[in-house]
Design an enzyme around this catalytic site. Structure first.
Site, PDB file in Angstrom:
ATOM      1  N   LYS A  75       0.828  -1.211   0.000  1.00 42.65           N
ATOM      2  CA  LYS A  75       0.000   0.000   0.000  1.00 42.65           C
ATOM      3  C   LYS A  75       0.863   1.262   0.000  1.00 42.65           C
ATOM      4  O   LYS A  75       0.627   2.194  -0.792  1.00 42.65           O
ATOM      5  CB  LYS A  75      -0.916   0.009   1.219  1.00 42.65           C
ATOM      6  CG  LYS A  75      -1.700   1.284   1.406  1.00 42.65           C
ATOM      7  CD  LYS A  75      -2.685   1.542   0.286  1.00 42.65           C
ATOM      8  CE  LYS A  75      -3.276   2.925   0.400  1.00 42.65           C
ATOM      9  NZ  LYS A  75      -4.188   3.240  -0.705  1.00 42.65           N
ATOM     10  N   CYS A 130      -3.678  10.786   0.005  1.00 47.59           N
ATOM     11  CA  CYS A 130      -2.815   9.594  -0.064  1.00 47.59           C
ATOM     12  C   CYS A 130      -1.375   9.922  -0.438  1.00 47.59           C
ATOM     13  O   CYS A 130      -0.431   9.618   0.287  1.00 47.59           O
ATOM     14  CB  CYS A 130      -3.331   8.646  -1.137  1.00 47.59           C
ATOM     15  SG  CYS A 130      -5.020   8.200  -0.957  1.00 47.59           S
TER      16      CYS A 130
END
Ligand code: SAJ
Length: 444
Positions: free
Chosen positions: A222, A276
């Site tokens: 991730k 993000c």
């Protein structure tokens, strides 16, 4: 209840699910499991948000296809319910954790929300529950923080009295439900058996690959996938600076570079914002802090991308110098505050960095953004007395501005194009003083 019993309850959908944190990640996943036939309890600390959801309303701003309808339907069918009471979790077989994991100004995650959740969940969690963290965390966090905190607060032992997994999400505002169903996921189980139970669970809402793995691999995937994107964008931005200095046009260079096989040069621009990309590279770096790993590209890419809104100021100063003007005492119009085109999401907006920089240099700053209520003024009215216009976000409407009318409202015909939405030659021919990221100054 050992995993076999839990597998059975997942199989026949009698497993009771909870999602802690009903934000842009947790709420869609809660609604999706409810739609799949599970009884889902959403736990959310903001009471007004709980009440809104229990009234069948969608609290998430922006265009999210299908989400409002899904929330209403699953609330009406009683498959989904929201609460702020942790004791309501006592009968839950599976508990997903979707809370924010921000970094501080020293790029370190403090995990306050995650710690609070684990501290509150432990005492009420039933034996043999499966807890799955979905939030983005630094590599090593499951082993060093989540497992010990939950064992301590519950008095239970992982893989003996409860099961623990990590399954990072890949959502994107504007496509929350679509991404949830269509994008593959790495399924990190505390044990291979836990991973298999998790796969059986997620198969109910994910049509793409569900790749069994362990915690550290899932944590690395991730954070690496977003650090990778950050570096790709930073490379494009560094080439843009090279093109400005060498009479090149980065957009033309990029187009031709990408004709070469296996090249995918990204888009340079006025900065990198969002929930993000600016954060996850620092989470990845935090995962190896103290392990003597000499990181260079990850911090450097962050520095390059963070420089871009400030480079917009350099371009503005260069344009002003041609008319003996200066930023100090000037009024400047900034177009776009959201972090992404045609979005109302302003998390980590590069425009905020630009505004602070302009004000430090003594400018008066007017801001416009068609998607953010605070900045939805009239562009032409805002342009009055402005020495320049800076384009920070490629919102669709900005491409249709009547530039001749706009020019008449400005004090000087200066435009600094941070997202390549205008053609330098066309504007120059119309009397504008044009500067653009990645575009060298066209000599008259
Ligand atoms: N940006 C550039 N140049 C590019 C691409 C983006 O300057 O070539 C800027 C954007 O203007 C924005 C920022 O970077 O300010 C982030 O843009 P983004 O397209 O990466 O959008 P995000 O932040 O919503 O990224 C999400 C991420 N998804 C998740 O973390 C689950 C990212 O991994 C995805 O690649 C991205 O969506 C996507 O495009 O799907």
């Amino acid at each position: 209840m050992i995993l076999a019993e839990l597998n059975q309850k997942v199989q026949n959908k009698s497993a009771k699910i909870a999602v802690i944190g009903l934000g842009y990640v947790g709420l869609p996943v809660a609604a999706a499991f409810a739609e799949a036939g599970f009884n889902v309890l959403g736990i959310e600390q903001r009471e007004e948000r709980v009440n809104k959801i229990n009234a069948g309303q969608n609290p998430i701003e922006g265009e999210e296809p299908g989400l409002a309808e899904l929330i209403l339907a699953t609330i009406k069918s009683n498959q989904l319910k929201a609460s702020w009471q942790y004791q309501d979790l006592a009968d839950r077989d599976i508990i997903l954790i979707d809370v924010e994991t921000p970094i501080n100004d020293r790029h370190i995650p403090e995990y306050d929300a995650l710690r609070n959740v684990l501290h509150s969940l432990g005492p009420v969690m039933k034996s043999d529950a499966l807890v799955i963290v979905e939030s983005t965390i630094a590599p090593g966090t499951m082993k060093k923080l989540v497992q010990p905190l939950l064992e301590e607060s519950s008095g239970k032992k992982v893989d003996v009295d409860f099961h623990l997994g990590y399954c990072p999400e890949r959502v994107m505002p504007g496509k929350l439900l679509a991404n949830l169903h269509k994008l593959s996921r790495v399924v990190g189980g505390g044990t291979p058996e836990t991973a298999q139970t998790m796969i059986q669970l997620y198969r109910n809402i994910v049509q793409a690959d569900l790749d069994p793995s362990d915690w550290i691999t899932a944590e690395l995937v991730k954070t690496v996938e977003n650090a990778y994107r950050d570096i790709q964008i930073a490379f494009a931005n560094e080439v843009a600076l090279i093109c400005e200095a060498t009479a090149g046009d980065v957009w033309k260079v990029r187009e031709l570079v990408n004709k070469s096989p296996n090249r995918q040069m990204h888009l340079p621009g006025a900065g990198v914002g969002g929930h993000c990309i600016p954060k996850d590279p620092w989470l990845l770096a935090h995962g190896v802090s103290g392990l003597n790993v000499p990181l260079q590209m990850i911090p450097s890419a962050r520095a390059v991308n963070d420089f871009m809104p400030l480079h917009m100021i350099n371009l503005l100063e260069n344009a002003l110098s041609t008319i003996k003007g200066a930023i100090k005492g000037s009024r400047v119009l900034v177009l776009g505050y959201a972090y992404l085109e045609n979005s109302d999401d302003s998390r980590n907006s590069p425009t905020q960095v630009l505004i602070e920089g302009l004000k430090r240099k003594g400018a008066e700053v007017a801001v416009h953004d068609p998607f953010i209520p605070e900045y939805q003024g009239d562009v032409l009215a805002l342009a009055e007395r402005c020495a320049a216009v800076l384009v920070m976000v490629a919102h669709r409407s900005y491409s249709y501005i009547d530039l001749e009318v706009l020019k008449n409202h400005l004090h000087y015909p200066i435009i600094v194009d941070g997202r390549n939405i205008f053609d330098a030659r066309v504007l120059q021919a119309k009397g504008w003083i044009y500067r653009g990221i990645g575009k060298s100054v066209i000599k008259k």
